[in-house]
Design a protein around this motif. Structure first.
Motif, PDB file in Angstrom:
ATOM      1  N   PHE A 182       8.216 -10.948   9.060  1.00 56.46           N
ATOM      2  CA  PHE A 182       7.665 -12.472   8.885  1.00 56.46           C
ATOM      3  C   PHE A 182       8.036 -13.054   7.528  1.00 56.46           C
ATOM      4  O   PHE A 182       8.519 -14.025   7.373  1.00 56.46           O
ATOM      5  CB  PHE A 182       5.928 -12.377   9.080  1.00 56.46           C
ATOM      6  CG  PHE A 182       5.463 -13.687   9.036  1.00 56.46           C
ATOM      7  CD1 PHE A 182       5.476 -14.571   9.862  1.00 56.46           C
ATOM      8  CD2 PHE A 182       4.739 -14.107   7.669  1.00 56.46           C
ATOM      9  CE1 PHE A 182       4.746 -15.878   9.777  1.00 56.46           C
ATOM     10  CE2 PHE A 182       4.185 -15.150   7.548  1.00 56.46           C
ATOM     11  CZ  PHE A 182       4.145 -16.178   8.743  1.00 56.46           C
ATOM     12  N   LEU A 183       7.796 -12.009   6.543  1.00 59.84           N
ATOM     13  CA  LEU A 183       8.002 -12.796   4.959  1.00 59.84           C
ATOM     14  C   LEU A 183       9.544 -13.020   4.969  1.00 59.84           C
ATOM     15  O   LEU A 183      10.043 -13.869   4.276  1.00 59.84           O
ATOM     16  CB  LEU A 183       7.506 -11.434   4.201  1.00 59.84           C
ATOM     17  CG  LEU A 183       6.260 -11.226   4.074  1.00 59.84           C
ATOM     18  CD1 LEU A 183       5.909  -9.985   3.249  1.00 59.84           C
ATOM     19  CD2 LEU A 183       5.550 -12.606   3.257  1.00 59.84           C
ATOM     20  N   SER A 190      10.447 -16.211   6.765  1.00 61.22           N
ATOM     21  CA  SER A 190       9.824 -17.362   6.163  1.00 61.22           C
ATOM     22  C   SER A 190      10.715 -17.600   4.787  1.00 61.22           C
ATOM     23  O   SER A 190      11.007 -18.713   4.442  1.00 61.22           O
ATOM     24  CB  SER A 190       8.428 -17.119   5.854  1.00 61.22           C
ATOM     25  OG  SER A 190       7.513 -16.945   6.856  1.00 61.22           O
ATOM     26  N   LEU A 238      14.269 -18.977   5.462  1.00 61.13           N
ATOM     27  CA  LEU A 238      14.408 -20.150   5.570  1.00 61.13           C
ATOM     28  C   LEU A 238      14.357 -21.399   4.425  1.00 61.13           C
ATOM     29  O   LEU A 238      15.258 -22.125   4.374  1.00 61.13           O
ATOM     30  CB  LEU A 238      13.267 -20.597   6.709  1.00 61.13           C
ATOM     31  CG  LEU A 238      13.295 -20.231   8.267  1.00 61.13           C
ATOM     32  CD1 LEU A 238      12.241 -20.448   8.847  1.00 61.13           C
ATOM     33  CD2 LEU A 238      14.714 -20.855   8.862  1.00 61.13           C
ATOM     34  N   ILE A 295       8.104 -26.968  13.713  1.00 60.68           N
ATOM     35  CA  ILE A 295       8.122 -26.022  12.584  1.00 60.68           C
ATOM     36  C   ILE A 295       9.230 -26.459  11.483  1.00 60.68           C
ATOM     37  O   ILE A 295      10.426 -26.499  11.830  1.00 60.68           O
ATOM     38  CB  ILE A 295       8.694 -24.700  13.250  1.00 60.68           C
ATOM     39  CG1 ILE A 295       7.909 -24.198  14.405  1.00 60.68           C
ATOM     40  CG2 ILE A 295       8.943 -23.746  12.176  1.00 60.68           C
ATOM     41  CD1 ILE A 295       8.237 -22.906  15.071  1.00 60.68           C
TER      42      ILE A 295
END
Length: 243
Positions: free
Chosen positions: A8-9, A12, A15, A107
């Motif tokens: 997840f880190l 994110s 991106l 998103i």
């Protein structure tokens, strides 16, 4: 829990890190060929996806790379789980956009990447909008881009492959492009079968032989959908028999 948090880190952070590259590819000129432009855009999503799959600790086997032709095609895959898209982006060596639910458009950054990749956002609850999305996908194929669809419409989570809805195959028929069936096995073992925790798995990705437009153009789309589904199922049976 550790792998899930780490992925997840990474997703994110990458991106945000990709913003300068996003601006560059958004500014690519029309002087480039469709194939060259799509290839340049695909580099970042491919790298991002390959790293995500490595972080799961999974072993990935890819068969049938030789079946990917040049030019636009409709990639048609079964849909096991949330890691199908990273798997395909990272290991199908052909740039493609895909049909996505319209909620993803909210998103930040990710939706902008999907737009330059020629993804199509579809609201299945709005029939008129869904029809417009199909037409948009057809136009993208006619322009020379490749599109991916999941005709099951939802994840099987490792269960039996569900019925293929024929509507998404209209993209190929109206654009006059080949269909490439793709089999995914094992992505549900990474996430969905583990109480939504990440666990290393053995994943197999099989790219089947192309179905040429001439082979299916006169068939009813429901028949085509069933035939594509059976090709995917058969590719899995053949592998089990061979082993």
């Amino acid at each position: 829990m550790f792998r899930l948090a780490l992925i997840f880190l990474y997703m994110s952070g990458y991106l945000v890190y990709s913003l300068p590259k996003l601006k560059r590819v958004q500014g690519l000129t029309e002087d480039l060929s469709v194939a060259k432009r799509d290839s340049l855009i695909h580099e970042t999503p491919q790298q991002w996806s390959q790293t995500i799959m490595k972080m799961t600790g999974s072993k990935i086997e890819v068969q049938g790379k030789q079946h990917l032709p040049e030019g636009p095609v409709l990639l048609v895959s079964n849909h096991e789980g949330d890691f199908d898209i990273p798997l395909l982006l990272g290991h199908v060596n052909k740039p493609f956009g895909f049909i996505s639910k319209i909620e993803v458009k909210k998103i930040p950054i990710l939706s902008k990447w999907m737009e330059v990749m020629n993804c199509v956002f579809m609201d299945r609850k709005d029939r008129r909008q869904a029809v417009r999305s199909i037409k948009e996908g057809v136009e993208l194929l006619k322009q020379g881009h490749t599109i991916l669809v999941f005709p099951e419409g939802t994840r099987s989570k490792g269960g039996p492959i569900q019925e293929f809805k024929s509507g998404s195959l209209r993209l190929a028929k109206d654009a006059g492009v080949p269909i490439i069936p793709i089999s995914i096995e094992g992505t549900a073992d990474v996430f969905e079968k583990n109480g939504r925790m990440i666990k290393p798995a053995s994943i197999k990705l099989t790219i089947c032989k192309a179905i040429r437009f001439e082979e299916y153009k006169d068939k009813d789309l429901k028949v085509v959908a069933n035939e594509v589904r059976e090709i995917i199922i058969s590719s899995r049976r053949e592998d089990k028999l061979a082993s």
